[in-house]
Design a protein around this motif. Structure first.
Motif, PDB file in Angstrom:
ATOM      1  N   ARG A  24       0.789  -1.166  -0.074  1.00  0.00           N
ATOM      2  CA  ARG A  24      -0.159  -0.115   0.014  1.00  0.00           C
ATOM      3  C   ARG A  24       0.871   1.262  -0.038  1.00  0.00           C
ATOM      4  N   ARG A  55      -4.564   0.228  -9.011  1.00  0.00           N
ATOM      5  CA  ARG A  55      -5.543   0.778  -8.085  1.00  0.00           C
ATOM      6  C   ARG A  55      -6.135  -0.305  -7.247  1.00  0.00           C
ATOM      7  N   GLU A 112      -4.359  -2.294  -4.977  1.00  0.00           N
ATOM      8  CA  GLU A 112      -3.555  -1.451  -4.108  1.00  0.00           C
ATOM      9  C   GLU A 112      -1.998  -1.419  -3.895  1.00  0.00           C
ATOM     10  N   TRP A 119      -0.866   8.475  -4.425  1.00  0.00           N
ATOM     11  CA  TRP A 119      -0.527   7.343  -4.119  1.00  0.00           C
ATOM     12  C   TRP A 119       0.999   7.333  -3.756  1.00  0.00           C
TER      13      TRP A 119
END
Length: 518
Positions: free
Chosen positions: A261, A439, A442, A503
């Motif tokens: 992540r 996405r 993650e 991100w």
């Protein structure tokens, strides 16, 4: 009382550790460990006849379960079995010690000796356990086909002996092998059935083992919320029974979820705790794993110097354990460090070492990772055609094995290779696929890499564009935009910079508190 009321969970964890520590130092108090079978150790006169000779086995087994491998070896050396079954169990104990030390050839030899003795003694449950031990040694050594065959045989033996716990353990090992071989949903089915069997017989430790493996499978499929919940439940189970060795494994699983992540600080915290636990129980293998996780987290956080130090230390330790498959994992990460430093000669040497460590039994993940870094290196050397061939192979291997994070990162590099060849349509397709898959699972690294590259190409800022026309790329993106971008914004570099910034690993990579090396 104030301490208990202030933080009951912390008090409970500390108490379990303290009680377990007593049991580990004084194995004849092993009933404190929480397993009913150990309660017989100090009561040989009260044991049923068929259990009377088993206390030495349980003493050594407790040391193995505790991760105290030196203590286990001493107990096994001192054990003088009274019959063939005891001699078989002693060999199995030595096999468990060798496996946990990472000495897989020695472990297989011990388990094979144990299987022969169990068969001679007519002990079908023991035979199933020995065959299962051989499956586990093969699995950790990267020989997944042998692991699958041995685990399947162990299941058949346990089923014939009407041993539900043996069946559950074998099903779990079959699932592990399948997960390494093809990653189909049959893996999850094996884990669920094994978990049901463990729960039906109140086997907390076995249930925690299933959850540990299930957490890995869920992370691999990109379901990080479920993976984290499952890993935490496994961690609770191990702490309940005091198994610190597997506690370290669960902590490393949590570190992997956090790293995927992009939560570098959280990943470092879990890996640091795992390293401390591994040091406490004397598990050199899992201390090396923790160091590699720390190095990988540092790499994701952009700290190349720290990443290389941790990874080099992990590699030295794994080398000493002759753990070739695990060494290959670390050397592949060191290739990436060298590429990012533009030290392509070092990257080439490390890639050659990685390939030499892999054999015919290498699973899809190792092959995909190796081809991915090979493609990155070819791209850095200015050979987009060679890069494309390697990266396509990486994507294929990752898809076949169900390794979604590796697939997303390989797609991002494949898109960069297409751009270097001047192919706007292919670049748009691959980078969009990387962005969408990243996405979904993650995968912070894949998302940031793909979004940054799209922003650079659309603005004409990339030195590796190979003459890609930003207008042609924009048209391709408008025709089939990424899920996170509207058609109206699909050709706007700012849309992709916003995604990358959202991100991107932020300051926690720098603020993370790393443990000292040495």
């Amino acid at each position: 009382m104030d301490r208990i009321e202030r933080d009951p969970s912390a008090w409970a964890a500390e108490t379990v550790r303290a009680v377990y520590g007593v049991g580990r130092r004084y194995p004849r108090l092993a009933a404190l460990y929480g397993r009913v079978r150990y309660a017989w150790i100090d009561l040989p006169d009260a044991c049923p006849d068929d259990l009377r000779d088993r206390p030495p086995e349980w003493v050594s087994r407790m040391y193995v379960d505790a991760g105290d491998l030196d203590g286990a070896t001493e107990a096994l050396d001192a054990w003088r079995p009274a019959d063939e079954r005891g001699a078989a169990e002693r060999q199995r104990g030595y096999g468990d010690v060798a496996r946990r030390r990472g000495q897989y050839d020695a472990a297989r030899d011990r388990f094979e000796r144990a299987a022969e003795r169990f068969a001679a003694a007519g002990d079908r449950e023991g035979l199933a356990a020995a065959v299962r031990g051989r499956a586990q040694a093969a699995h950790f050594d990267g020989d997944y086909e042998t692991a699958y065959e041995a685990a399947s045989r162990a299941y058949a033996i346990a089923a014939g002996a009407d041993d539900p716990i043996g069946m559950a353990k074998a099903l779990m090992d079959v699932g592990n092998a399948l997960d390494a071989l093809d990653g189909t949903d049959a893996v999850l089915d094996h884990y669920r059935v094994a978990g049901d069997l463990f729960r039906a017989h109140d086997a907390t430790h076995g249930e925690a083992n299933v959850r540990t493996n299930l957490a890995v499978a869920l992370r691999r499929r990109g379901d990080l919320d479920a993976a984290k919940r499952t890993a935490n439940r496994a961690l609770d189970g191990y702490r309940t029974v005091g198994d610190e060795h597997r506690e370290a494994i669960s902590l490393l699983n949590l570190a992997a979820v956090a790293e995927q992540r992009g939560a570098v600080g959280e990943a470092v915290a879990h890996a640091s705790e795992a390293r401390a636990v591994a040091e406490e129980v004397g598990s050199e293998m899992y201390e090396a794993f923790a160091l590699s996780h720390l190095g990988s987290a540092a790499y994701v956080g952009g700290d190349l110097d720290r990443a290389e130090r941790f990874l080099a230390d992990a590699l030295d330790r794994l080398d000493a354990l002759d753990a070739d498959a695990r060494c290959a994992m670390v050397t592949a990460m060191l290739v990436e460090v060298a590429i990012d430093r533009a030290d392509l000669s070092a990257a080439e040497r490390r890639l050659e070492r990685t390939a030499s460590l892999l054999d015919d039994h290498a699973g899809h993940k190792r092959l995909a990772e190796t081809d991915r870094v090979r493609g990155r290196l070819a791209l850095a050397r200015g050979d987009p055609d060679a890069a494309t061939a390697a990266l396509r192979s990486a994507v294929d291997a990752a898809r076949e094995g169900g390794f979604t994070q590796v697939e997303a990162e390989a797609l991002a590099s494949l898109g960069a290779a297409a751009a270097a060849r001047g192919d706007a349509d292919a670049a748009a397709d691959r980078l969009t696929a990387a962005l969408d898959l990243g996405r979904r699972v993650e995968g912070a690294v894949a998302v940031v890499t793909a979004a940054d590259r799209l922003a650079e190409l659309l603005s004409g800022e990339s030195d590796e564009s190979g003459g890609v026309d930003p207008g042609a790329l924009g048209e391709a993106l408008r025709a089939s935009p990424p899920d996170a971008v509207s058609p109206e914004s699909a050709a706007d570099p700012a849309a992709y910079r916003e995604i990358a910034d959202r991100w991107r690993v932020d300051g926690d990579g720098v603020a993370a508190t790393y443990p000292a090396l040495g």
